[in-house]
Design an enzyme around this catalytic site. Structure first.
Site, PDB file in Angstrom:
ATOM      1  N   SER A 227       0.854  -1.200  -0.358  1.00 21.74           N
ATOM      2  CA  SER A 227       0.589   0.142   0.230  1.00 21.74           C
ATOM      3  C   SER A 227       0.748   1.600   0.217  1.00 21.74           C
ATOM      4  O   SER A 227       0.422   2.212  -0.788  1.00 21.74           O
ATOM      5  CB  SER A 227      -0.745  -0.101   0.840  1.00 21.74           C
ATOM      6  OG  SER A 227      -0.240   0.202   2.263  1.00 21.74           O
ATOM      7  N   ARG A 231      -0.034   3.904  -3.698  1.00 24.29           N
ATOM      8  CA  ARG A 231      -0.295   4.977  -3.197  1.00 24.29           C
ATOM      9  C   ARG A 231       0.459   5.893  -3.676  1.00 24.29           C
ATOM     10  O   ARG A 231       0.427   6.916  -4.259  1.00 24.29           O
ATOM     11  CB  ARG A 231      -0.451   5.184  -1.190  1.00 24.29           C
ATOM     12  CG  ARG A 231      -1.435   6.261  -1.132  1.00 24.29           C
ATOM     13  CD  ARG A 231      -1.492   6.585   0.323  1.00 24.29           C
ATOM     14  NE  ARG A 231      -2.081   5.681   1.367  1.00 24.29           N
ATOM     15  CZ  ARG A 231      -1.947   4.387   1.648  1.00 24.29           C
ATOM     16  NH1 ARG A 231      -0.526   4.435   1.556  1.00 24.29           N
ATOM     17  NH2 ARG A 231      -2.571   4.103   2.266  1.00 24.29           N
ATOM     18  N   ASN A 235      -0.292   8.164  -7.302  1.00 23.60           N
ATOM     19  CA  ASN A 235      -0.441   9.514  -7.050  1.00 23.60           C
ATOM     20  C   ASN A 235       0.003   9.681  -7.573  1.00 23.60           C
ATOM     21  O   ASN A 235      -0.063  11.260  -9.082  1.00 23.60           O
ATOM     22  CB  ASN A 235      -0.752   9.992  -5.855  1.00 23.60           C
ATOM     23  CG  ASN A 235      -2.354   9.630  -5.081  1.00 23.60           C
ATOM     24  OD1 ASN A 235      -3.200   9.918  -5.125  1.00 23.60           O
ATOM     25  ND2 ASN A 235      -2.156   8.100  -3.902  1.00 23.60           N
TER      26      ASN A 235
END
Length: 291
Positions: A227, A231, A235
């Site tokens: 994660s 993440r 982005n």
């Protein structure tokens, strides 16, 4: 703009800007720069993204040099504006560590500062016009090394490379394991997975539920580095893609869209560095806590 100059279609232009400069070993045993994505895949585990490695190491050195310069010039007098900014960043990170990390370690605060500033600098490369550095690399490749400009790839933002973000998250994962074993011992560390979340008082049920606990806890535990990596990568990759899509528009529209997006993106690159730093502190704090 660049699509017209290099006679690339929109699809080719996007693919070109999203492809890393990859060096590695081909199946026939030769070492070379990949000329396309297919050759990069054939290199397998030996493939090295030279652009991501170069920019991440270079920005890390820049971070150390800037902070060393400020520390060397620091005195009791009136600080310079740059020194004031550095001190604000250090105080911000230090307060975040004090509020979040509940154990005792001299490593956490320097680690948090390094993560925040390093990732911020890597993310900030996204604010450079998308054609500037890749086009410069093409000119150097064509005029100095005699390469085909269409086969010169050069990505600028290291945090849009999943290998970079996953490498950082796996480093954090290794620290989580280290702190967990150091604070709780091997037995205590393993028991956290075997005896949670279900820990009945009945010994038979406790033993019976150990496999269930292991599956649930290990899945959650192993999801942390994944994660963290996805993440940041997701982005920043999306942000870079938007800049590339804007670059395909007519020149007057580019400025109307790229400037507002760049201003908004300053918040994104800062927030992503902060989130990675805070999650690292939280995970290490959880690993250090004894239950």
């Amino acid at each position: 703009m660049a699509a017209e100059e290099h006679a690339l279609t929109s699809t080719e232009y996007i693919k070109h800007h999203l492809t890393n400069m990859t060096y590695g070993k081909m199946p026939d045993g030769t070492w070379k720069l990949a000329e396309n994505g297919a050759e990069a895949q054939q290199m397998g585990f030996t493939a090295i993204h030279l652009d991501s490695m170069g920019w991440s190491i270079g920005l890390g050195i820049l971070f150390c040099f800037l902070f060393w310069m400020v520390a060397k010039a620091a005195n009791a007098g009136v600080p310079t504006k740059f020194q004031s900014v550095i001190e604000m960043v250090i105080e911000f990170v230090d307060s975040s560590v004090r509020d979040t990390f509940h154990g005792k370690s001299r490593l956490i605060a320097p680690l948090a500062l390094t993560i925040f500033v390093w990732i911020f600098l890597m993310n900030a490369m996204d604010l450079i016009p998308v054609d500037f550095i890749p086009y410069t690399a093409q000119l150097i490749g064509a005029n100095v090394f005699g390469m085909d400009p269409h086969h010169v790839y050069f990505k600028v933002v290291p945090s849009t490379d999943i290998n970079v973000t996953l490498g950082m998250s796996l480093s954090v994962f290794a620290l989580i394991l280290f702190y967990g074993v150091r604070e709780k011992g091997v037995g205590g560390f393993v028991s956290e997975f075997a005896l949670n979340p279900f820990n009945p008082s009945n010994m038979f049920l406790k033993v019976l539920l150990i496999p269930v606990n292991l599956v649930l806890e290990l899945a959650t535990f192993l999801a942390r580095p994944v994660s963290l990596a996805l993440r940041l990568f997701g982005n920043m990759y999306a942000g870079e893609l938007i800049f590339i899509l804007i670059a395909l528009l007519p020149f007057w529209i580019q400025w109307a869209l790229s400037v507002p997006w760049a201003i908004f993106h300053i918040l994104v690159i800062t927030l992503q560095a902060f989130v990675f730093m805070m999650l690292t502190i939280v995970y290490l704090s959880m690993a250090s806590e004894k239950h």
